[in-house]
Design an enzyme around this catalytic site. Structure first.
Site, PDB file in Angstrom:
ATOM      1  CG  HIS A 110      -1.369   1.147   1.491  1.00 13.01           C
ATOM      2  ND1 HIS A 110      -2.467   1.486  -0.058  1.00 13.01           N
ATOM      3  CD2 HIS A 110      -1.938   2.465   2.237  1.00 13.01           C
ATOM      4  CE1 HIS A 110      -3.487   2.885   1.221  1.00 13.01           C
ATOM      5  NE2 HIS A 110      -2.789   3.248   2.233  1.00 13.01           N
ATOM      6  N   GLY A 164     -10.243  -7.040   6.898  1.00 11.01           N
ATOM      7  CA  GLY A 164     -10.516  -4.820   7.134  1.00 11.01           C
ATOM      8  C   GLY A 164      -9.765  -4.257   5.293  1.00 11.01           C
TER       9      GLY A 164
HETATM   10  C1  GRF Z   1       1.866   0.303  -6.208  1.00 10.18           C
HETATM   11  O1  GRF Z   1       1.762   2.348  -5.644  1.00 10.18           O
HETATM   12  C2  GRF Z   1       0.209   0.340  -4.903  1.00 10.18           C
HETATM   13  O2  GRF Z   1       0.468   0.717  -3.695  1.00 10.18           O
HETATM   14  C3  GRF Z   1      -0.712   1.135  -5.288  1.00 10.18           C
HETATM   15  O3  GRF Z   1      -1.215   1.423  -6.516  1.00 10.18           O
HETATM   16  C4  GRF Z   1      -0.330   0.839  -7.202  1.00 10.18           C
HETATM   17  C5  GRF Z   1       0.741  -0.132  -8.211  1.00 10.18           C
HETATM   18  O4  GRF Z   1       1.377   0.082  -9.217  1.00 10.18           O
HETATM   19  N1  GRF Z   1      -2.306   0.564  -4.729  1.00 10.18           N
HETATM   20  P1  GRF Z   1       1.913  -1.169 -10.104  1.00 10.18           P
HETATM   21  O5  GRF Z   1       0.620  -1.218 -11.394  1.00 10.18           O
HETATM   22  O6  GRF Z   1       3.079  -1.577  -9.475  1.00 10.18           O
HETATM   23  O7  GRF Z   1       2.792   0.502 -10.993  1.00 10.18           O
END
Ligand code: GRF
Length: 203
Positions: free
Chosen positions: A112, A146
């Site tokens: 995340h 969650g």
């Molecule tokens: C990541 O920064 C993740 O945390 C967020 O979406 C991005 C995905 O990037 N939820 P990618 O598709 O791996 O370039």
């Protein structure tokens, strides 16, 4: 864990985290192999990356199923076919359900782009910027029922600069996030882990 742990990566976007994992897995000493890539939508760059790497991929769209629960069953089945030791959500923009968590809950990681428990959800960098924090970052955690609440494996921080936009901050986070993902997935597959209540320990 086997000599080379089997990883299924779930994506919804550009797949830069997937690409970083694929690069790392090219080294036999890394201890893992990406065996398949799954997505919740077509037409994303991450699926092109999977194809370029010669990897099997699959797409399970929620709207192709009569219910969210049916989608969850189908996704679980598609992932299970590849017999993963670890499943990694790398920009996968769907919350999985009970079926999936029953099958993979103790070995389903998500990355995340915020320092949890602050700024869960899909606009981490934007929410961090709007709040005015001076440090942002990324969190790697085991998924529970969650929203971005599971036991934390690792966190990495980056500065928020005065002239940052959502785009510049997002990109700075992603650079640190990819390194964190690669470093920690490698440690997890090579060394194993325990989860005691909320505490993740890598021996
Ligand atoms: C990541 O920064 C993740 O945390 C967020 O979406 C991005 C995905 O990037 N939820 P990618 O598709 O791996 O370039």
């Amino acid at each position: 864990m086997p000599v080379s742990a089997r990883i299924v990566v779930l994506i919804s976007g550009s797949g830069s985290n997937l690409a970083a994992l694929l690069d790392a897995c090219a080294d036999p000493g890394y201890g893992a192999t990406v065996v398949a890539v799954g997505a919740d939508r077509d037409g994303i760059a991450g699926l092109d990356r999977a194809a370029a790497a010669g990897l099997p991929s699959f797409v399970e769209r929620v709207k192709d199923h009569p219910s969210r629960d049916a989608w969850d069953v189908a996704l679980t089945q598609r992932v299970a076919e590849h017999k993963p030791d670890l499943v990694i959500s790398a920009g996968f923009l769907k919350l999985v359900g009970d079926h999936f968590l029953t099958a993979f809950g103790d070995r389903y990681l998500n990355t995340h782009n915020a320092l949890l428990p602050a700024f869960p959800g899909i606009h981490g960098p934007r929410d961090a910027l709007d709040y005015g924090v001076k440090l942002a970052g990324a969190t790697l955690f085991f998924v529970d029922a969650g929203v971005d609440t599971g036991p934390i494996v690792a966190q990495t921080a980056v500065p928020v600069l005065p002239d940052d936009t959502e785009e510049t901050l997002t990109e700075r986070i992603k650079v640190a996030e990819r390194k964190q993902l690669v470093d920690n997935v490698g440690r997890l597959v090579r060394e194993g882990w325990t989860i005691t209540e909320r505490k993740v320990t890598i021996p």
